[in-house]
Scaffold this motif. Structure first.
Motif, PDB file in Angstrom:
ATOM      1  N   ILE A  21      72.564  69.640  88.863  1.00 57.38           N
ATOM      2  CA  ILE A  21      71.722  70.836  89.000  1.00 57.38           C
ATOM      3  C   ILE A  21      70.457  70.709  88.144  1.00 57.38           C
ATOM      4  N   GLU A  22      70.614  70.134  86.929  1.00 57.50           N
ATOM      5  CA  GLU A  22      69.445  69.902  86.066  1.00 57.50           C
ATOM      6  C   GLU A  22      68.426  68.997  86.756  1.00 57.50           C
ATOM      7  N   ALA A  23      68.914  67.967  87.435  1.00 58.42           N
ATOM      8  CA  ALA A  23      68.010  67.035  88.113  1.00 58.42           C
ATOM      9  C   ALA A  23      67.294  67.717  89.276  1.00 58.42           C
ATOM     10  N   LEU A  24      68.026  68.589  89.996  1.00 49.86           N
ATOM     11  CA  LEU A  24      67.411  69.317  91.111  1.00 49.86           C
ATOM     12  C   LEU A  24      66.225  70.155  90.639  1.00 49.86           C
ATOM     13  N   ALA A  25      66.305  70.626  89.384  1.00 48.79           N
ATOM     14  CA  ALA A  25      65.210  71.434  88.855  1.00 48.79           C
ATOM     15  C   ALA A  25      63.914  70.633  88.800  1.00 48.79           C
ATOM     16  N   THR A  26      64.014  69.294  88.736  1.00 49.81           N
ATOM     17  CA  THR A  26      62.813  68.459  88.774  1.00 49.81           C
ATOM     18  C   THR A  26      62.703  67.762  90.135  1.00 49.81           C
ATOM     19  N   ARG A  27      63.372  68.333  91.129  1.00 52.01           N
ATOM     20  CA  ARG A  27      63.310  67.882  92.519  1.00 52.01           C
ATOM     21  C   ARG A  27      63.802  66.451  92.703  1.00 52.01           C
ATOM     22  N   ARG A  28      64.758  66.072  91.856  1.00 53.40           N
ATOM     23  CA  ARG A  28      65.408  64.779  92.013  1.00 53.40           C
ATOM     24  C   ARG A  28      66.869  65.027  92.355  1.00 53.40           C
ATOM     25  N   THR A  29      67.469  64.088  93.089  1.00 51.56           N
ATOM     26  CA  THR A  29      68.883  64.198  93.422  1.00 51.56           C
ATOM     27  C   THR A  29      69.623  63.046  92.758  1.00 51.56           C
ATOM     28  N   VAL A  30      70.597  63.388  91.896  1.00 54.62           N
ATOM     29  CA  VAL A  30      71.366  62.335  91.237  1.00 54.62           C
ATOM     30  C   VAL A  30      72.839  62.436  91.618  1.00 54.62           C
ATOM     31  N   GLY A  31      73.433  61.278  91.762  1.00 52.97           N
ATOM     32  CA  GLY A  31      74.860  61.204  92.019  1.00 52.97           C
ATOM     33  C   GLY A  31      75.521  60.386  90.926  1.00 52.97           C
ATOM     34  N   GLU A  32      76.810  60.120  91.096  1.00 53.66           N
ATOM     35  CA  GLU A  32      77.524  59.245  90.152  1.00 53.66           C
ATOM     36  C   GLU A  32      78.237  58.153  90.929  1.00 53.66           C
ATOM     37  N   ARG A  33      78.167  56.920  90.383  1.00 58.77           N
ATOM     38  CA  ARG A  33      78.780  55.782  91.043  1.00 58.77           C
ATOM     39  C   ARG A  33      80.208  55.582  90.533  1.00 58.77           C
ATOM     40  N   CYS A  34      81.127  55.358  91.487  1.00 57.33           N
ATOM     41  CA  CYS A  34      82.509  55.073  91.102  1.00 57.33           C
ATOM     42  C   CYS A  34      82.580  53.654  90.553  1.00 57.33           C
ATOM     43  N   PRO A  35      83.194  53.485  89.372  1.00 60.36           N
ATOM     44  CA  PRO A  35      83.271  52.140  88.782  1.00 60.36           C
ATOM     45  C   PRO A  35      84.196  51.227  89.582  1.00 60.36           C
ATOM     46  N   SER A  36      85.024  51.804  90.431  1.00 59.55           N
ATOM     47  CA  SER A  36      85.999  51.007  91.158  1.00 59.55           C
ATOM     48  C   SER A  36      85.498  50.636  92.561  1.00 59.55           C
ATOM     49  N   CYS A  37      85.165  51.627  93.388  1.00 58.95           N
ATOM     50  CA  CYS A  37      84.766  51.322  94.772  1.00 58.95           C
ATOM     51  C   CYS A  37      83.254  51.272  94.939  1.00 58.95           C
ATOM     52  N   ARG A  38      82.496  51.593  93.902  1.00 59.02           N
ATOM     53  CA  ARG A  38      81.028  51.515  93.855  1.00 59.02           C
ATOM     54  C   ARG A  38      80.338  52.569  94.719  1.00 59.02           C
ATOM     55  N   LYS A  39      81.103  53.466  95.327  1.00 62.89           N
ATOM     56  CA  LYS A  39      80.510  54.508  96.141  1.00 62.89           C
ATOM     57  C   LYS A  39      79.748  55.483  95.233  1.00 62.89           C
ATOM     58  N   VAL A  40      78.617  56.027  95.744  1.00 64.59           N
ATOM     59  CA  VAL A  40      77.834  56.980  94.959  1.00 64.59           C
ATOM     60  C   VAL A  40      78.083  58.384  95.504  1.00 64.59           C
ATOM     61  N   TYR A  41      78.628  59.263  94.650  1.00 62.62           N
ATOM     62  CA  TYR A  41      78.975  60.624  95.064  1.00 62.62           C
ATOM     63  C   TYR A  41      77.856  61.604  94.767  1.00 62.62           C
ATOM     64  N   VAL A  42      77.468  62.376  95.801  1.00 65.72           N
ATOM     65  CA  VAL A  42      76.444  63.404  95.671  1.00 65.72           C
ATOM     66  C   VAL A  42      76.956  64.668  96.374  1.00 65.72           C
ATOM     67  N   PRO A  43      77.024  65.821  95.763  1.00 67.05           N
ATOM     68  CA  PRO A  43      76.897  66.016  94.321  1.00 67.05           C
ATOM     69  C   PRO A  43      78.093  65.387  93.590  1.00 67.05           C
ATOM     70  N   PRO A  44      77.869  64.938  92.376  1.00 63.97           N
ATOM     71  CA  PRO A  44      78.961  64.318  91.632  1.00 63.97           C
ATOM     72  C   PRO A  44      79.874  65.379  91.022  1.00 63.97           C
ATOM     73  N   ARG A  45      81.164  65.090  90.964  1.00 64.39           N
ATOM     74  CA  ARG A  45      82.076  66.039  90.322  1.00 64.39           C
ATOM     75  C   ARG A  45      82.834  65.395  89.176  1.00 64.39           C
ATOM     76  N   GLY A  46      82.420  64.180  88.806  1.00 65.13           N
ATOM     77  CA  GLY A  46      83.046  63.549  87.642  1.00 65.13           C
ATOM     78  C   GLY A  46      84.248  62.712  87.982  1.00 65.13           C
ATOM     79  N   ALA A  47      84.557  62.593  89.286  1.00 67.80           N
ATOM     80  CA  ALA A  47      85.722  61.811  89.682  1.00 67.80           C
ATOM     81  C   ALA A  47      85.492  61.235  91.066  1.00 67.80           C
ATOM     82  N   CYS A  48      86.078  60.056  91.309  1.00 67.41           N
ATOM     83  CA  CYS A  48      86.049  59.488  92.660  1.00 67.41           C
ATOM     84  C   CYS A  48      87.311  59.953  93.385  1.00 67.41           C
ATOM     85  N   PRO A  49      87.161  60.756  94.444  1.00 62.31           N
ATOM     86  CA  PRO A  49      88.343  61.290  95.113  1.00 62.31           C
ATOM     87  C   PRO A  49      89.134  60.216  95.859  1.00 62.31           C
TER      88      PRO A  49
END
Ligand SMILES: [Zn+2]
Lengths: 313, 356
Positions: A185-213
């Protein structure tokens, strides 16, 4: 690490509930300043009345009037009343066995202090001035120096019975979306979209929730994605939603931002609705002070190959 | 029910347990962020990966989160990817464990992951819990959880079964033994405090906190592979009291007694008991219902008066009892979980280690 966001979240709902025959008679009775119980087959009188025997589960329907006076069976002194409780001044919570009843009713007792309350004390109902057919038609109990009050002789048959109640509820929260979603949400305030990469499957989750489902492992590595993306699938909305200021038909789509491992959803505009297609390349359009893109529009690039996004459908 | 009543069924054991520290607030973490370390901790104890788990069951409550279907977000923590076999209960995780136990009994799975969590910090817990009451006759009066527990305490005092100092000593003992439990929220000397709702003082009430717990169950030989001393579930049962408080004898807990009987708790003495008694007076009611005398070590973890994370505190009782068996500190333990006002719902499990 950016600050974790917090915001007030108020949940309010008027819960509309219908009543069965026994509850209807009881609450209508309260409106008419009459208290009704229900008889069990072993001749106990339950107040407040229920439709099924709590011991045998037999269906109950024989209504019987009890007095508006009774005896406290247990109590607790509430020195700091909370929102919604029957009295705004300190009071006792009481279980009261009304004269003629075999079980006790929970309510509030208006008393000057805990020294004026004891188990076994006599009390009577103080009726609310305006009564609608609800448990709150009993404003509270008050001390009563005497025997059982006289019965009114009501049969339990009322004209204009209450058939339902509306129980308003309100709960207040301070909502926090946690670390990962705060960063998004902080990144959206500067009109950027950030996700998080799973260390295992390398998939990038957007929006990120802190876990790879998929892998069930924590994610932490932040990755900026977009701003452009590809329509992976879409639908054409023909029904206007209440309070929504968008003309129909419009297109609602899944959009895989470049670099993201799954698609977000958003509205597509800037192109006739019947020309939107899978593979269409789009970019976000921001309006002033918006906290997320208002919609996505075509970039004019050639469509993406199906193979480039088929895993993201 | 007990295993003895159903011959031919498989033995099922708790093989691992993990819990978070219980904290007054964890607002820097989402539910899944709070849960994730505990899930990995419990899996690490067995060497299992989420993909190895045969059945997953969780317990939580939307009213704590203030959001519908809030448990679906926490599922991210267990790799909820098809073909996962998964379920959820909208109450304490002890009931999720009961569901997982029945699933393993059917033979459809050999292992189960059970977890539960609750963040009470976002809302006002006393107000939130009023929403679990009878919506026609009780909830419109907004009687909070402390008020209802106070009615039960006064009933016990009127019956001559307790006085305020007896209640205080329960909280004091719980927090003293909790000094050995690094996960507990209140440890050591805590002032008995002012009246919350008389006759209960703050020291008679559980701390409000956020936390999570997880347990792994395994059947038969699989349990022996995963744990050197499995805590075999000899029996487990849950029962409920009449809905209306005014119908019940608040000084007794017949549903706990019946659940214990059906779980086989009275067949042989237990050496250890973990009771979910969020309010001091409730420990007296439970000890009586479960016929626990001074020979039984009760709530060596500190119990719910030291840490009471909603929806996890009951599962933690089973986990604590099992962990004592794992460590060889108990041979036969009783675990109890409760839910609802004044001990409305009660679950009892009996756990045993192999003979030594
Ligand atoms: Zn992954």
């Amino acid at each position: 690490m950016p600050e974790v966001l917090k915001a007030p979240l108020v949940i309010e709902f008027p819960f509309t509930r219908s009543l069965g025959p026994v509850q209807s008679a009881f609450l209508t009775g309260l409106r008419e300043r009459v208290v009704l119980g229900v008889k069990t087959t072993d001749d106990r009188t339950l107040v407040p009345p229920v439709e099924y025997d709590p011991v045998t589960a037999e269906e109950l329907h024989d209504l019987v009037e009890v007095a508006a006076t009774g005896t406290v069976t247990t109590w607790a002194w509430n020195h700091a009343p909370r929102r919604g409780q029957p009295l705004a001044t300190p009071f006792a919570w009481v279980l009261v066995r009304l004269d003629g009843a075999d079980t006790a009713l929970l309510h509030a007792l208006d008393a000057p202090g805990p020294g004026a309350v004891h188990t076994g004390m006599r009390v009577r109902i103080r009726w609310a001035e305006e009564r609608t057919g609800a448990i709150t038609d009993i404003a509270c109990f008050e001390p009563h120096d005497g025997g059982p009050a006289e019965l009114t002789g009501t049969t339990g048959e009322f004209t204009d019975p209450v058939t339902g109640i509306v129980a308003p509820a309100r709960l207040d929260y301070t909502y926090s979306p946690g670390r990962a979603q705060s960063a998004y949400i902080e990144a959206l305030a500067t009109r950027r979209t950030v996700g998080e990469r799973c260390p295992s499957c390398r998939k990038v989750y957007v929006p990120p929730r802190g876990a790879c489902p998929t892998c069930g492992v924590p994610t932490a590595e932040q990755v900026e994605v977009g701003p452009r993306g590809t329509v992976t699938t879409f639908c054409i909305v023909n029904i206007k939603a209440k309070n929504l200021d968008i003309e129909v038909p419009y297109v609602y789509a899944h959009i895989a931002l470049d670099g993201a491992g799954l698609a977000l959803h958003g509205r597509i505009s800037g192109i006739p609705y019947d020309q939107v297609r899978m593979g269409l390349r789009v970019e976000p359009v921001w309006t002033d002070d918006a906290r997320y893109p208002d919609h996505y529009r075509p970039t004019g690039e050639p469509d993406a190959d199906y193979d480039a996004y088929k895993e993201l459908l | 029910m007990t295993r003895e009543e159903t011959p031919g069924v498989r033995d099922i054991a708790v093989v691992a347990f993990a819990q978070t520290d219980v904290l007054r607030t964890t607002d820097e973490l989402s539910e899944v962020e709070m849960l994730m370390p505990v899930l990995h901790s419990v899996l690490d104890r067995t060497g299992l990966k989420t993909a190895d788990i045969g059945f997953t069951c969780s317990g939580s409550c939307d009213y704590l989160a203030g959001r519908a279907f809030s448990f679906t977000l926490a599922l991210d923590g267990v790799g909820a990817w098809p073909p996962i076999s998964e379920s959820h209960v909208e109450t304490d995780g002890a009931w999720a464990l009961y569901e997982a136990w029945t699933k393993l009994l059917t033979g459809d799975a050999d292992t189960a992951l059970v977890y539960s969590y609750g963040k009470s910090s976002p809302g006002s817990l006393r107000d939130v819990l009023t929403r679990q009451l009878d919506p026609y006759y009780v909830a419109p009066l907004w009687p909070d959880s402390v008020a209802l527990a106070a009615l039960q305490a006064q009933a016990l005092i009127d019956a001559g079964e307790a006085d305020e100092s007896a209640l205080a000593s329960i909280g004091t003992r719980s927090r003293r033994v909790a000094t050995l439990n690094s996960h507990a929220q209140l440890r050591g000397t805590v002032a008995q405090g002012d009246y919350a709702v008389r006759p209960l003082r703050t020291g008679d009430c559980p701390p409000v906190g956020d936390g999570a717990a997880a347990v792994i169950l395994a059947a038969g030989e699989r349990a022996r592979e995963l744990c050197s001393r499995p805590a075999w579930i000899r029996g487990i049962d849950h029962r409920v009291e009449a809905h209306s408080l005014g119908v019940r004898d608040l000084t007794d807990s017949p549903s706990t007694r019946l659940a214990a009987e059906r779980a086989g708790a009275f067949e042989r003495p237990v050496d250890t008991a973990e009771l979910h008694a969020p309010f001091s007076a409730q420990e007296i009611v439970l000890r009586k219902a479960l016929r626990l005398d001074d020979s039984v070590r009760v709530n060596l973890s500190g119990g719910a008066l030291a840490a009471n994370p909603m929806m996890a505190a009951g599962l933690i009782r089973i986990g604590e009892a099992a962990a004592r068996i794992h460590r060889g500190e108990s041979d036969r333990a009783l675990a109890h979980a409760t839910s609802g006002p004044c001990l409305q719902q009660n679950l009892v499990a009996v756990l045993e280690g192999d003979a030594r």
